[in-house]
Write a protein that holds these residues in place. Structure first.
Motif, PDB file in Angstrom:
ATOM      1  N   ASP A  48     -21.028  15.194 -20.922  1.00  0.00           N
ATOM      2  CA  ASP A  48     -22.324  15.458 -21.543  1.00  0.00           C
ATOM      3  C   ASP A  48     -23.476  15.349 -20.554  1.00  0.00           C
TER       4      ASP A  48
ATOM      5  N   LEU B 294     -25.722  17.681 -18.166  1.00  0.00           N
ATOM      6  CA  LEU B 294     -26.037  19.082 -17.899  1.00  0.00           C
ATOM      7  C   LEU B 294     -26.876  19.256 -16.639  1.00  0.00           C
TER       8      LEU B 294
ATOM      9  N   ARG C 139     -20.109  18.516 -17.500  1.00  0.00           N
ATOM     10  CA  ARG C 139     -20.337  18.897 -18.901  1.00  0.00           C
ATOM     11  C   ARG C 139     -19.414  18.135 -19.844  1.00  0.00           C
TER      12      ARG C 139
END
Length: 216
Positions: free
Chosen positions: A125, A127, A122
């Protein structure tokens, strides 16, 4: 006078620590090995004790700090000469995800759980674990991630060096489904007839990127 002495000792120790850390080399906090971190903490503690105890001669505080610096520099020089020594000193990267497959055995060995993995993904970035081609847990604890590429043609870059400091990396070759014979043939085609000529080698889109050993 007591406060003046504390101020003077603080300034002297601050300058000494600045010089020591500069001589030990520039590294980001996230790139510090466990040994680096221990040495930095010890030097900091020595400085604090010296400031809190003005009766202790300042030379007795600076001497062990300088000794730690010398030891750290010697270890760093030795690690430059030997990959095995470097692995013992700093540890080795651990491949958490390889070609999109999570290696739970490696995770257990490193006491690294899925919460840790998802948290570090995370931070980058990412997910969806399905977007990850390779995830490598570095000795510093940082997670290096190579994402899967879709659509346009991309260069196939191996994140695992084939040669480091003139030493063939057998595990990296096996991940490419290649052997030492293939590597030597590729090197010969590019005019390298000895592994000792090569400092670093990796594979980019089926071709070798080679960095030669510096002449001594």
């Amino acid at each position: 006078m007591e406060y003046a002495g504390v101020i003077i000792r603080t300034l002297i120790l601050y300058l000494v620590m600045m010089v020591i850390f500069r001589l030990m080399g520039k590294r980001e906090i996230g790139e510090l090995s466990i040994l680096d971190l221990v040495v930095f903490i010890m030097i900091g503690e020595m400085a604090v004790l010296s400031i809190e105890n003005p009766d202790i001669p300042i030379v007795k505080s600076i001497l062990p700090m300088v000794l730690l610096m010398i030891i750290q520099i010697i270890l760093a020089l030795l690690s430059l000469k030997s990959q095995k020594f470097r692995e013992v000193l700093d540890g080795k990267p651990s491949i958490i995800i390889s070609q999109g497959k999570i290696d739970e055995h490696v995770m257990r060995k490193q006491r690294y759980n899925f919460d840790d993995l998802l948290s570090q993904l995370r931070e980058k970035d990412i997910l969806n674990i399905g977007e990850v081609e390779y995830a490598i847990l570095e000795p510093s604890g940082q997670l290096s991630v190579i994402e899967k590429k879709q659509g346009e043609k991309q260069e196939k870059v191996s994140p695992f060096p084939l040669i480091i400091d003139g030493v063939i990396q057998e595990k990296s070759l096996s991940r490419l489904h290649k052997d030492e014979k293939w590597l030597l043939q590729q090197l010969n085609r590019q005019g390298y007839h000895s592994i000792s000529q090569v400092s670093f080698c990796t594979c980019i889109d089926g071709k070798l990127y080679i960095d030669e050993q510096d002449s001594q």
